[in-house]
Design a protein around this motif. Structure first.
Motif, short mmCIF file in Angstrom:
data_model
loop_
_atom_site.label_atom_id
_atom_site.label_comp_id
_atom_site.label_asym_id
_atom_site.label_seq_id
_atom_site.Cartn_x
_atom_site.Cartn_y
_atom_site.Cartn_z
N GLU A 142 0.83 -1.20 0.00
CA GLU A 142 0.00 0.00 0.00
C GLU A 142 0.87 1.25 0.00
OE1 GLU A 142 -2.52 -0.23 3.39
OE2 GLU A 142 -3.93 -1.62 2.45
N ARG A 143 0.42 2.25 -0.78
CA ARG A 143 1.09 3.55 -0.78
C ARG A 143 0.03 4.62 -0.54
NH1 ARG A 143 4.96 4.48 -5.49
NH2 ARG A 143 3.08 4.30 -6.76
N GLU A 144 0.28 5.47 0.45
CA GLU A 144 -0.69 6.49 0.81
C GLU A 144 -0.65 7.66 -0.16
OE1 GLU A 144 0.01 7.63 4.82
OE2 GLU A 144 -0.21 5.61 5.61
N ARG A 145 -1.82 8.11 -0.55
CA ARG A 145 -1.91 9.30 -1.40
C ARG A 145 -1.47 10.53 -0.60
NH1 ARG A 145 -6.89 6.67 -2.05
NH2 ARG A 145 -7.11 5.60 -4.07
N VAL A 146 -0.96 11.51 -1.30
CA VAL A 146 -0.56 12.76 -0.64
C VAL A 146 -1.74 13.73 -0.71
CG1 VAL A 146 1.02 14.72 -0.68
CG2 VAL A 146 1.86 12.41 -1.22
N LEU A 147 -2.36 13.95 0.45
CA LEU A 147 -3.52 14.85 0.54
C LEU A 147 -3.27 15.87 1.65
CD1 LEU A 147 -6.39 12.17 0.38
CD2 LEU A 147 -5.48 13.54 -1.52
N GLU A 292 2.79 19.72 1.82
CA GLU A 292 2.76 18.76 0.72
C GLU A 292 4.11 18.08 0.55
OE1 GLU A 292 1.42 21.15 -2.50
OE2 GLU A 292 -0.73 20.80 -2.10
N GLU A 295 4.47 15.67 3.46
CA GLU A 295 3.62 14.49 3.30
C GLU A 295 4.13 13.58 2.19
OE1 GLU A 295 1.07 13.27 5.07
OE2 GLU A 295 1.64 14.82 6.50
N THR A 296 4.70 14.18 1.15
CA THR A 296 5.28 13.37 0.08
C THR A 296 6.42 12.52 0.60
OG1 THR A 296 4.66 15.00 -1.61
CG2 THR A 296 6.41 13.45 -2.18
N SER A 299 5.00 9.84 2.99
CA SER A 299 4.39 8.75 2.23
C SER A 299 5.45 7.84 1.63
CB SER A 299 3.50 9.32 1.13
OG SER A 299 2.97 8.29 0.31
N GLU A 442 -2.88 2.28 -4.16
CA GLU A 442 -3.00 3.62 -3.59
C GLU A 442 -4.14 3.63 -2.57
OE1 GLU A 442 -1.07 6.16 -4.22
OE2 GLU A 442 0.09 5.34 -5.91
N ASP A 444 -5.92 6.00 0.98
CA ASP A 444 -5.96 7.29 1.67
C ASP A 444 -5.01 7.27 2.85
OD1 ASP A 444 -7.80 8.38 -0.06
OD2 ASP A 444 -9.54 7.77 1.15
#
Length: 495
Positions: A142-147, A292, A295-296, A299, A442, A444
């Motif tokens: 799993e890879r978390e989206r950057v939100l 951002e 978070e990038t 992630s 991907e 959340d």
């Protein structure tokens, strides 16, 4: 013992050793070595030649004693020294000829040799497991989206506004009330003994914030600035430190002053104070970009950690015990150093010594497997680090740290530091290869797990990079065959 007159003039090479190798386990070898009698004799005569030229013999000047007297007098010493020399040479030749990857020093077996016949000796050595294939197919990570939603930006702006607050002494009032900020020094004791992590000086406490153990903040209400006092707090049943649960702790406390925090308004002036920003709107954009970027990176680290965890879980193989023991000690020492920074130890955290070491061993085994898998994949895919890549990375580090390039370059001039840099770069390149080969899903973002559970909040700056299998530094895995060895014991003597 050979007489020097019967020796061949041809030099006996170390390649004349012969070996019998038995597998005790996938990571341990029993090696029997035979050195030809002529090799032993040649080494002996060479040593006798040196002794004859300089060794003292009673009744003769140095170098003038008859050869047979020198050989008789020093025979035991020569026998011992030549055995030790051949054993070291035999060990190193076995490594090279049979492509062994030792991680331990040889454990010599007892032997007896009187100087006649082939010299035969044995040793046991631990080696790296011969990893043939790495299982990658079918792995899903799993890879978390950057939100970064607006409410997160709002919360960060508020955090920075609160951090910019200034503290002032309250004038005209000396009695502590609810919602006050109070500067105190205190020490907690249980049964007359100081509690680990229970002493703080000039601590700023917000009454009613529930940042401290229940009952502590309430005990300050009604007391006066400048007052020294003592009070007892009973720790709750679910307190994280097991030995303090349901225990009475006496706090000796000095109240220095009552304070108020003046928080700036969230406006254009605040934005200008925070940097080169025209107004709050521009500062808000900059804060979002910072979040951002953060978070990038978060992630990416989280994904890499899960990636290597999945790889390790899918590839279980034996590890040399000596390597696991050494890495376990290193992990345990790192963990002890971390918690010691907060005045804690495994016992205060409710961990028994055997539980603490079991956790350290599990982490050590996972780290070692990750490193060995990385090295295997690097070999399989021809991953190497070029001078240009090293220079580019050093240049980037200098820019990010705002340090002169020459200083960073000098830091990495030492071989061990350059090796560490190569580990980092190689790890990154292998990780990129893996990312292309696994199934990536991907998802959340998940709530961030707290890094530490402290009694109250503080700002702590420390790295947790080594907490995950994404840590790119590697323990030394293979014994240097040219490193000095433990001297073999004399003939017949057990280790």
């Amino acid at each position: 013992m050979y007489d020097s007159r019967t020796l061949s003039r041809k030099r006996i090479a170390v390649t004349d050793f012969s070996f019998e190798i038995s597998e005790i386990s996938p990571v341990e070898r029993d090696i029997k070595v035979s050195a030809p009698e002529a090799m032993f004799a040649e080494r002996s005569q060479a040593l006798f030649d040196k002794l004859a030229a300089s060794a003292p013999v009673k009744g003769f000047r140095a170098g003038k004693a008859p050869r047979h007297l020198v050989e008789k007098m020093y025979r035991a010493r020569v026998l011992k020294d030549v055995q030790a020399e051949l054993m070291e040479d035999g060990f190193r030749e076995a490594i090279v000829r049979h492509d062994l990857r030792p991680v331990s020093r040889p454990q010599w077996k007892p032997r007896e040799y009187a100087g006649q016949g082939d010299f035969i000796f044995s040793f046991v050595v631990q080696v790296l497991y011969d990893l043939k294939n790495v299982v990658i197919d079918g792995l899903t990570v799993e890879r978390e989206r950057v939100l970064v939603p607006d409410d997160v930006v709002d919360a960060e702006l508020e955090r920075r506004r609160q951090a910019a607050a200034v503290t002032k002494t309250v004038e005209g009032r000396s009695v502590v009330a609810d919602k006050d900020w109070v500067r105190v020094s205190f020490e907690g004791k249980m049964d007359g003994e100081p509690v680990a992590g229970g002493k703080h000086d000039n601590e700023l406490v917000e009454i009613g914030s529930n940042q401290f153990v229940p009952g502590f903040e309430e005990a300050l209400i009604g007391r006066s600035a400048g007052e020294a006092c003592s009070f007892t707090v009973t720790f709750p049943d679910d307190f994280r430190v097991e030995k303090l649960r349901r225990k009475d702790v006496v706090f000796d406390c000095t109240i220095h002053e009552i304070c108020e925090r003046v928080v700036p308004a969230l406006d254009d002036e605040f934005a200008k104070d925070m940097g080169d920003y025209a107004d709050l709107a521009q500062y808000r954009i900059a804060v979002r970009e910072e979040l951002e970027k953060f978070e990038t990176e978060r992630s990416k680290r989280s994904f890499r950690k899960r990636l290597w965890q999945k790889l390790v879980e899918a590839n279980s193989f034996p590890l040399p015990p000596v390597l696991v023991d050494e890495e376990t000690r290193d992990v345990a020492q790192r963990r002890l150093s971390e918690i010691a920074r907060y005045g804690l130890n495994p016992e205060t955290l409710g961990l028994k010594p055997e539980e603490f070491m079991a956790h350290a061993r599990e982490e050590a085994e996972n780290t070692l497997r990750a490193v060995l898998l990385r090295e295997k994949l690097a070999e399989e895919y021809g991953v190497a680090v070029s001078d240009a890549e090293r220079e580019a990375h050093i240049q980037k580090m200098a820019e990010e740290m705002n340090v002169e390039l020459a200083k960073v370059t000098e830091y990495y001039s030492a071989k061990e530091r350059l090796d560490e840099l190569d580990h980092v770069l190689k790890h990154d390149k292998v990780s990129l290869i893996l990312e292309e080969k696994v199934n990536v899903v991907e998802v959340d973002p998940k709530p961030a797990e707290p890094e530490h559970d402290h009694d109250h909040d503080h700002d702590h700056e420390h790295s947790h990079e080594h907490d995950s299998l994404d840590a790119a530094t590697a323990p030394k895995l293979i014994l240097d065959p040219n490193a000095p060895l433990d001297p073999p014991k004399p003939e017949g003597e057990k280790r």
